[in-house]
Design an enzyme around this catalytic site. Structure first.
Site, PDB file in Angstrom:
ATOM      1  N   VAL A  96      -3.433  -2.936  -6.766  1.00  0.00           N
ATOM      2  CA  VAL A  96      -2.319  -3.871  -6.587  1.00  0.00           C
ATOM      3  C   VAL A  96      -1.828  -4.373  -7.947  1.00  0.00           C
ATOM      4  O   VAL A  96      -0.625  -4.548  -8.169  1.00  0.00           O
ATOM      5  CB  VAL A  96      -2.730  -5.032  -5.647  1.00  0.00           C
ATOM      6  CG1 VAL A  96      -1.610  -6.058  -5.537  1.00  0.00           C
ATOM      7  CG2 VAL A  96      -3.091  -4.491  -4.267  1.00  0.00           C
ATOM      8  N   ARG A  98      -6.721 -18.167   2.058  1.00  0.00           N
ATOM      9  CA  ARG A  98      -5.433 -18.050   2.770  1.00  0.00           C
ATOM     10  C   ARG A  98      -5.312 -19.033   3.936  1.00  0.00           C
ATOM     11  O   ARG A  98      -4.210 -19.463   4.261  1.00  0.00           O
ATOM     12  CB  ARG A  98      -5.267 -16.624   3.327  1.00  0.00           C
ATOM     13  CG  ARG A  98      -4.784 -15.626   2.323  1.00  0.00           C
ATOM     14  CD  ARG A  98      -4.551 -14.290   3.013  1.00  0.00           C
ATOM     15  NE  ARG A  98      -4.315 -13.246   2.040  1.00  0.00           N
ATOM     16  CZ  ARG A  98      -4.656 -11.971   2.229  1.00  0.00           C
ATOM     17  NH1 ARG A  98      -5.242 -11.588   3.344  1.00  0.00           N
ATOM     18  NH2 ARG A  98      -4.398 -11.078   1.308  1.00  0.00           N
ATOM     19  N   CYS A 151      -1.627  -7.199   4.087  1.00  0.00           N
ATOM     20  CA  CYS A 151      -0.524  -6.238   4.255  1.00  0.00           C
ATOM     21  C   CYS A 151      -0.234  -5.911   5.720  1.00  0.00           C
ATOM     22  O   CYS A 151       0.921  -5.701   6.094  1.00  0.00           O
ATOM     23  CB  CYS A 151      -0.801  -4.953   3.472  1.00  0.00           C
ATOM     24  SG  CYS A 151      -2.477  -4.350   3.564  1.00  0.00           S
ATOM     25  N   SER A 187      -4.616   3.582   0.954  1.00  0.00           N
ATOM     26  CA  SER A 187      -4.412   2.780  -0.261  1.00  0.00           C
ATOM     27  C   SER A 187      -4.707   1.307  -0.010  1.00  0.00           C
ATOM     28  O   SER A 187      -4.946   0.555  -0.957  1.00  0.00           O
ATOM     29  CB  SER A 187      -2.999   2.951  -0.816  1.00  0.00           C
ATOM     30  OG  SER A 187      -2.047   2.587   0.153  1.00  0.00           O
ATOM     31  N   GLY A 188      -4.732   0.883   1.251  1.00  0.00           N
ATOM     32  CA  GLY A 188      -5.114  -0.496   1.564  1.00  0.00           C
ATOM     33  C   GLY A 188      -6.542  -0.793   1.150  1.00  0.00           C
ATOM     34  O   GLY A 188      -6.918  -1.944   0.950  1.00  0.00           O
ATOM     35  N   ARG A 216      -8.098   2.886  10.371  1.00  0.00           N
ATOM     36  CA  ARG A 216      -7.720   3.557   9.119  1.00  0.00           C
ATOM     37  C   ARG A 216      -7.399   5.013   9.427  1.00  0.00           C
ATOM     38  O   ARG A 216      -8.166   5.685  10.131  1.00  0.00           O
ATOM     39  CB  ARG A 216      -8.886   3.492   8.134  1.00  0.00           C
ATOM     40  CG  ARG A 216      -8.562   4.065   6.775  1.00  0.00           C
ATOM     41  CD  ARG A 216      -7.805   3.114   5.879  1.00  0.00           C
ATOM     42  NE  ARG A 216      -8.610   1.969   5.493  1.00  0.00           N
ATOM     43  CZ  ARG A 216      -8.082   0.815   5.075  1.00  0.00           C
ATOM     44  NH1 ARG A 216      -6.771   0.650   4.999  1.00  0.00           N
ATOM     45  NH2 ARG A 216      -8.873  -0.177   4.733  1.00  0.00           N
ATOM     46  N   HIS A 249       1.557   1.192   6.321  1.00  0.00           N
ATOM     47  CA  HIS A 249       0.807   0.823   7.524  1.00  0.00           C
ATOM     48  C   HIS A 249       1.759   0.850   8.729  1.00  0.00           C
ATOM     49  O   HIS A 249       2.802   0.184   8.734  1.00  0.00           O
ATOM     50  CB  HIS A 249       0.238  -0.592   7.390  1.00  0.00           C
ATOM     51  CG  HIS A 249      -0.924  -0.714   6.435  1.00  0.00           C
ATOM     52  ND1 HIS A 249      -1.515   0.334   5.788  1.00  0.00           N
ATOM     53  CD2 HIS A 249      -1.615  -1.824   6.047  1.00  0.00           C
ATOM     54  CE1 HIS A 249      -2.516  -0.092   5.037  1.00  0.00           C
ATOM     55  NE2 HIS A 249      -2.592  -1.411   5.170  1.00  0.00           N
ATOM     56  N   THR A 257       1.244  -1.447  -0.173  1.00  0.00           N
ATOM     57  CA  THR A 257       0.949  -2.008  -1.504  1.00  0.00           C
ATOM     58  C   THR A 257       2.197  -2.625  -2.152  1.00  0.00           C
ATOM     59  O   THR A 257       2.081  -3.330  -3.142  1.00  0.00           O
ATOM     60  CB  THR A 257       0.323  -0.966  -2.469  1.00  0.00           C
ATOM     61  OG1 THR A 257       1.246   0.111  -2.674  1.00  0.00           O
ATOM     62  CG2 THR A 257      -0.993  -0.444  -1.936  1.00  0.00           C
TER      63      THR A 257
END
Ligand code: 11C
Length: 344
Positions: free
Chosen positions: A14, A111, A150, A179-180, A235, A242, A323
């Protein structure tokens, strides 16, 4: 004059996207890069295994990377974009805020804290007002704003578009790109010819973050949205993007035509990284698709399609670049929102 910014965790997946999006950026100028102690003292070119789909920006390549420590970041840097792993972020981000830096963080720590605004600018920009509560409670000279996970960013704007119909129950099932999982995920070929039906704490994040994002702030306290959300996360072997299957039950009747119109009409913002339109609605039954649609709006837009009425409510698919829209672009957009609101 451009605001001087830094990137915390600049060498990761990221972090690299952040540099790609910030170089160049008319409002932000990169003035600091941090990474792990083992990278400190190296040039960025030496420290980063650069893997995004454009060359390392030449201004950044020869910058010296420092340790992720407030004493190492120049005082005239006003805004820090953080892409630190959450356990490291939890340790070090508050120290930066205490020292007066404003942090726009993609890191998942904190968060859900009551006084930390979790923001998607097009959905809940008003939650930035929580920063006053944060200042009173924490006594920080700086501030912290977070963007969601994401997968949360992918479906919440579509729900926001339907909110006027009264959101009651939401089921979401994700098909998430490797890529997550960061570069380990991208380089892991173990997933080819496979799908993995469990991703850490992902399901909980979708369920809790979505209710916080769609909650309301009364000036003193944030009430989370009361809709029921159930998520299952999987995944799959795609690189970026996504894709999510969503079923929404609403209080008022909702036809596919009404849902499509509401999504298409959902407003964007006049911020540099906010795409217009925010949501592209597809008629073709086989869209959106990660390879065809993840770059909509330079990777910042959301695709939706496959709308149909079912016994379980409105069903549709949605997609976003994980991303970009889901991580680095989300943090940059929050930085633009902070600037627009005079908070830098
Ligand atoms: C994944 N969504 O695809 C995750 C990565 O909470 O920011 C992002 C984790 C987060 O594995």
């Amino acid at each position: 004059m451009a605001v001087r910014v830094g990137v915390l965790g600049a060498t990761g997946a990221v972090g690299q996207r952040l540099i790609q999006l910030l170089e160049p950026h008319p409002e932000f100028e990169i003035a600091a890069l941090t990474a792990s102690d083992s990278s400190a003292g190296k040039t960025y070119r030496q420290a980063a295994k650069w893997r995004v789909d454009s060359p390392i920006p030449s201004d950044v390549a020869e910058m010296t990377v420092t340790a992720t420590d407030p004493d190492e970041v120049p005082n005239d840097v006003d805004l820090l974009f953080s892409s630190l792993p959450s356990s490291i972020g939890a340790d070090v981000e508050p120290g930066f805020c205490e020292d007066g830096y404003v942090v726009s963080s993609n890191s998942s720590n904190g968060r859900m804290a009551d006084d930390i605004p979790l923001v998607i600018p097009e959905v809940n920009a008003d939650h930035l007002d929580l920063l006053e509560v944060q200042r009173d409670e924490r006594g920080w000279d700086g501030a912290m704003v977070k963007n969601p996970n994401c997968s949360t960013i992918t479906f919440v704007p579509t729900l926001a578009a339907l909110a006027e119909y009264g959101l009651e129950k939401v089921h979401v099932s994700t098909l998430q790109a490797v890529s997550g999982a960061g570069y380990d995920g991208v380089s892991s070929m173990e997933i080819i010819d496979n799908a993995i039906p469990h991703i850490g704490s992902e399901e909980d994040k979708l369920e809790t973050e979505s209710r916080k994002l769609l909650g309301s702030f009364d000036g003193a306290e944030l009430s989370h949205n009361e809709m029921n959300v159930s998520a299952s996360c999987n995944r799959i072997p795609t690189i970026d993007g996504h894709l999510e299957n969503v079923w929404v039950e609403t209080e008022d009747d909702l036809t596919t035509e009404e849902a499509a119109s509401a999504m298409e009409a959902y407003p964007s913002l006049d911020l540099r990284s906010s795409p217009d339109p925010l949501i592209h609605v597809f008629d073709e039954p086989d869209r959106p698709q990660p390879r065809m649609d993840r770059t909509l709006g330079d990777g910042m837009a959301i695709g939706a399609g496959g709308l149909q009425e079912t016994p379980f409510g409105l069903q549709y698919n949605c997609l976003a670049h994980n991303t970009i829209r889901g991580a680095a672009g989300a943090s940059v957009l929050n930085g633009e929102l902070l600037l627009e609101n005079g908070l830098l």
